[in-house]
Design a protein around this motif. Structure first.
Motif, PDB file in Angstrom:
ATOM      1  N   ILE A 310      14.517  41.326  75.531  1.00  0.00           N
ATOM      2  CA  ILE A 310      14.704  41.232  73.956  1.00  0.00           C
ATOM      3  C   ILE A 310      15.350  43.063  74.158  1.00  0.00           C
ATOM      4  O   ILE A 310      15.622  43.300  74.205  1.00  0.00           O
ATOM      5  N   ALA A 311      16.563  41.886  73.268  1.00  0.00           N
ATOM      6  CA  ALA A 311      17.931  43.218  73.092  1.00  0.00           C
ATOM      7  C   ALA A 311      17.336  44.631  72.400  1.00  0.00           C
ATOM      8  O   ALA A 311      17.581  45.742  72.892  1.00  0.00           O
ATOM      9  N   ALA A 312      16.018  44.836  71.742  1.00  0.00           N
ATOM     10  CA  ALA A 312      15.063  45.683  71.185  1.00  0.00           C
ATOM     11  C   ALA A 312      14.482  45.295  70.418  1.00  0.00           C
ATOM     12  O   ALA A 312      14.139  44.407  70.113  1.00  0.00           O
ATOM     13  N   ASP A 313      13.889  46.040  70.335  1.00  0.00           N
ATOM     14  CA  ASP A 313      12.055  46.737  69.259  1.00  0.00           C
ATOM     15  C   ASP A 313      12.232  46.289  67.985  1.00  0.00           C
ATOM     16  O   ASP A 313      11.464  45.152  66.912  1.00  0.00           O
ATOM     17  N   GLN A 314      13.161  46.485  67.030  1.00  0.00           N
ATOM     18  CA  GLN A 314      13.385  46.263  65.645  1.00  0.00           C
ATOM     19  C   GLN A 314      14.943  45.874  65.164  1.00  0.00           C
ATOM     20  O   GLN A 314      16.364  46.729  66.277  1.00  0.00           O
ATOM     21  N   PHE A 315      14.867  45.455  64.770  1.00  0.00           N
ATOM     22  CA  PHE A 315      16.703  45.108  64.179  1.00  0.00           C
ATOM     23  C   PHE A 315      16.735  44.658  62.307  1.00  0.00           C
ATOM     24  O   PHE A 315      15.856  45.003  61.965  1.00  0.00           O
ATOM     25  N   SER A 316      17.649  44.893  62.348  1.00  0.00           N
ATOM     26  CA  SER A 316      17.446  45.091  61.103  1.00  0.00           C
ATOM     27  C   SER A 316      17.497  43.542  60.035  1.00  0.00           C
ATOM     28  O   SER A 316      18.554  42.465  60.826  1.00  0.00           O
TER      29      SER A 316
END
Length: 407
Positions: A310-316
């Motif tokens: 996944i691109a990142a663990d945290q998203f806005s």
């Protein structure tokens, strides 16, 4: 010959006699394979799949599963029939004579009714009844008392008690406890199964042992994201674990058998963490691994997941997200992938108690195919999982999921 060794051999001979009948003609060294099967919660279709996979024994937990006796008999399997006992954490009180007597009466009635059933292999007296108590010994003594009653009513079938894995200090009393219990059942997850023989020797536990639940890393053992979400293995990683664990246990003379958990599907942290099948009954690489261990290797294997990301663990909130899966079918044919976002589970229970399935979250999908997905992050801050279900042309499945957070 020391008395303890003689007693162990006598118990071993008695407790393995019935399962040996399942493998008539097998050498003595193969006795552990006779208890080959799985812990089961499901319907008739799932039970039929278990028999087709090569299982000889099915373990059920409670009296409401009594229908399995007739169905298993028709399918040529034997049953470890569970007698569900009240748990203190659910409000059962050992110091309530009326409750204790009511439970005993129910056990007597059930055993008397079904003790001659041709599919009956053994009685499973309770399951992790000690969970949540400060001192397990009073609970185990009650299990032993009921096991003695079961033996008095039915001397032809062995008794089995089932306890959760715990520290050496917690399990040590089992070396001296429960003379009316013929076999000790241990529910083991992750690498603890490979430590079992040494732990039994160290603790002085000499009874025959059944691994009554065998599973890869439990959610309580797994690594966690910074916000606390445990990281689940893929179905392919779980299959690798089952292959290694079952091969290891087959060579342990004190281990009478192992029951992978769970032939069926259930919500426990996630809907895929412990189920060997999908909720719709689809087989997986895990069921393929069990079939091979039980002497029926498949020629058309379930899809194998080689990697996820996944691109990142945290998203806005509202941010575009992307994720991918690297998977392959047994013959190179195309795969299909279902991508699904759900809220992280919050109804988390101890000891396998029923949990509420977290809601599915509708997200705007910009692109999705068998290898990748791009979608808009949920608007509400919180913890989520992206579930990945890969299927081949035969309907076999592979699963994975990726925890993420919106903040």
């Amino acid at each position: 010959m020391p008395g303890t060794t003689l007693n162990f051999l006598r118990r071993l001979a008695r407790c393995l006699l019935l399962p040996l009948l399942l493998c008539a003609g097998a050498p003595a060294a193969a006795t552990a394979s006779a208890w080959q099967g799985a812990a089961f919660e499901g319907d008739r279709a799932a039970l039929e799949k278990l028999a087709q996979a090569g299982a000889k024994v099915v373990r059920v937990y409670r009296e409401s599963d009594v229908w399995v006796l007739d169905a298993a008999h028709q399918l040529g399997m034997k049953v470890v029939m569970g007698l569900w006992l009240g748990h203190p954490r659910h409000g059962f009180r050992l110091d309530d004579p009326a409750a204790v007597r009511k439970q005993e009466v129910a056990v007597r009635r059930f055993v008397t009714t079904y003790r001659t059933h041709p599919a009956l292999l053994a009685w499973g007296v309770g399951n992790e009844v000690e969970t949540g108590v400060a001192d397990p010994q009073p609970v185990w003594q009650e299990v032993n008392r009921l096991a003695a009653i079961v033996k008095s009513l039915d001397p032809d079938h062995p008794t089995l008690m089932v306890v959760a894995d715990n520290s050496d200090a917690w399990l040590a009393p089992l070396a001296r406890c429960c003379a009316a219990v013929d076999l000790l059942g241990l529910n083991l997850y992750g690498g603890s199964v490979f430590q079992l023989p040494e732990r039994l020797r160290r603790l002085g536990i000499t009874k025959p042992v059944v691994v009554t639940e065998l599973g890869p890393l439990g959610q309580w053992q797994a690594g966690r994201k910074p916000w606390g979400a445990p990281v689940e293995l893929t179905s392919s990683q779980k299959a690798d674990f089952f292959r290694e664990a079952l091969a290891f246990l087959a060579g342990q003379p004190q281990v009478a058998g192992a029951f992978p958990f769970l032939w069926g599907a259930k919500q426990e942290q996630t809907g895929t963490w412990h189920g060997l099948l999908l909720a719709d009954g689809s087989p997986t690489a895990m069921t393929d691994a069990l079939s091979a261990a039980w002497g029926r290797p498949v020629t058309q294997a379930a899809p194998r997941i080689r990697g996820i990301g996944i691109a990142a663990d945290q998203f806005s909130p509202g941010q575009t997200m992307s994720a991918g899966v690297d998977a392959a079918s047994f013959d190179g044919s195309p795969l299909t992938t279902l991508w699904e976002v759900r809220a992280e589970a919050t109804d988390l229970r101890a000891g396998g108690d029923l949990e509420t399935v977290p809601p599915r979250i509708d997200v705007a999908v910009q692109q999705a195919d068998a290898q990748s997905v791009r979608f808009t992050a949920p608007a509400a801050p919180g913890a989520y999982r992206l579930f990945i279900t890969v299927r081949d042309r035969l309907g076999k499945a592979a699963t994975a999921n990726l925890p993420f957070r919106v903040r």
